[in-house]
Design a protein around this motif. Sequence first.
Motif, PDB file in Angstrom:
ATOM      1  N   THR A 195       0.834  -1.225   0.000  1.00 44.37           N
ATOM      2  CA  THR A 195       0.000   0.000   0.000  1.00 44.37           C
ATOM      3  C   THR A 195       0.858   1.259   0.000  1.00 44.37           C
ATOM      4  O   THR A 195       0.406   2.318   0.378  1.00 44.37           O
ATOM      5  N   ARG A 196       2.130   1.114  -0.465  1.00 45.97           N
ATOM      6  CA  ARG A 196       3.001   2.300  -0.399  1.00 45.97           C
ATOM      7  C   ARG A 196       2.690   3.326  -1.487  1.00 45.97           C
ATOM      8  O   ARG A 196       3.058   4.479  -1.376  1.00 45.97           O
ATOM      9  N   TYR A 197       2.026   2.911  -2.568  1.00 47.73           N
ATOM     10  CA  TYR A 197       1.701   3.862  -3.637  1.00 47.73           C
ATOM     11  C   TYR A 197       0.697   4.886  -3.106  1.00 47.73           C
ATOM     12  O   TYR A 197      -0.351   4.527  -2.561  1.00 47.73           O
ATOM     13  N   ALA A 198       1.034   6.176  -3.264  1.00 46.48           N
ATOM     14  CA  ALA A 198       0.258   7.249  -2.626  1.00 46.48           C
ATOM     15  C   ALA A 198      -1.242   7.171  -2.967  1.00 46.48           C
ATOM     16  O   ALA A 198      -2.088   7.299  -2.073  1.00 46.48           O
ATOM     17  N   ASP A 199      -1.559   6.921  -4.246  1.00 47.66           N
ATOM     18  CA  ASP A 199      -2.972   6.865  -4.659  1.00 47.66           C
ATOM     19  C   ASP A 199      -3.732   5.770  -3.907  1.00 47.66           C
ATOM     20  O   ASP A 199      -4.905   5.945  -3.546  1.00 47.66           O
TER      21      ASP A 199
END
Length: 340
Positions: A195-199
């Motif tokens: 879940t590291r992707y900002a979106d």
Amino acid sequence: MTLALETRGADLGRFNTFGLPGRAARLVHVRAAEQLRALAREPDWAHTPRLVLGGGSNLVLGGDFAGIVLKVDIAGRRLLRAEAEAWIVEAGAGENWHDFVRWTLAQGWPGLENLSLIPGTVGAAPIQNIGAYGLEIVDRFDSLDAIDLDTGAARSFGVADCGFGYRDSVFKRQPGRWLVTAVRFRLPRPWQPVTRYADVARELAARGIEVPGALDISDAVIAIRRRKLPDPAEIGNAGSFFKNPVVEADACARLLAAHPAMPHYPQADGREKLAAGWLIEQVGWKGRDLGPVGCYERQALVLVNRGGATGADVRRIADAIMADVEARFGVRLEPEPVFV
Ligand code: EPU
């Protein structure tokens, strides 16, 4: 089922998500690997141009194709092994990618959720090492089976044999050579969310989800993609039309001095990945058309067929965008789909 289903002069318009016109001299629906051994024994096989087609979602069709189009329709999906540290799941190359992802989630074998709703087939996924929202195929890849179309011989590839890179693999570098028949995925146990992707983090927060399960992540990715990316069933397109360019650190630093707001992502090798969508937006192409092809208003990285476009129309706007980005930023964009 080993019966070859062959059409002469087949209309390829419905086999490419851009909806570009063209006909194939021959189109063969490949349902089983055995068909290819028979084809490879044809006398003029060595001189026949070949195009391997999955979902046709990464393709710019330049017009009629004088050779043979191999439409991969190999079905099947199953759990191969439950190891202590991974589920090994196999699918036929012709399976729809997104349906396969959702099926693995429903079976309780998570790990591919970040790659939800990517158009295309299972067999096409490793060709360009599809990636989105913090995950690439290489991160979940076990092995694949392919046919060498030069000889008709079968071969298996482990991860080290595939030469995976960003939107790249040995298969992409040798067009027409390999036809992937089945792919095996290694889904790590215990599952860990990515879940590291900002979106993705933002979408989960907006849904009030603090400890997401794999289905939550899949649903969040689907929502983000529906907001940003045009559905090929409604408006012709081939997803991201350009790769995000990777530049040397000093080139990135020079650009940042002039454009402090420019998005940039450090790579493991010290280089920096830039956001092609941002560069294209800066030079004023976002939402603009050239003839029947447009630069999509919600994501500048995507070109869309406004109706009746040909491969030449796509080439024209792509060249114009590339020239403007290069003139302004000194960065040469590279198209992502395969031009035929
Ligand atoms: N941006 C803009 N303007 C735009 C588009 C993007 O300024 O019109 C900026 C965004 O604000 C953000 C950055 O560019 O700062 C990155 O944007 P985004 O997160 O939308 O991702 P992307 O780099 O444009 C890549 C992949 C997509 C994938 C997303 C999410 C490539 C070529 N594309 O797009 O893949 O879904 O990341 O991981 O790497 C595809 O390959 O077909 C595809 C859709």
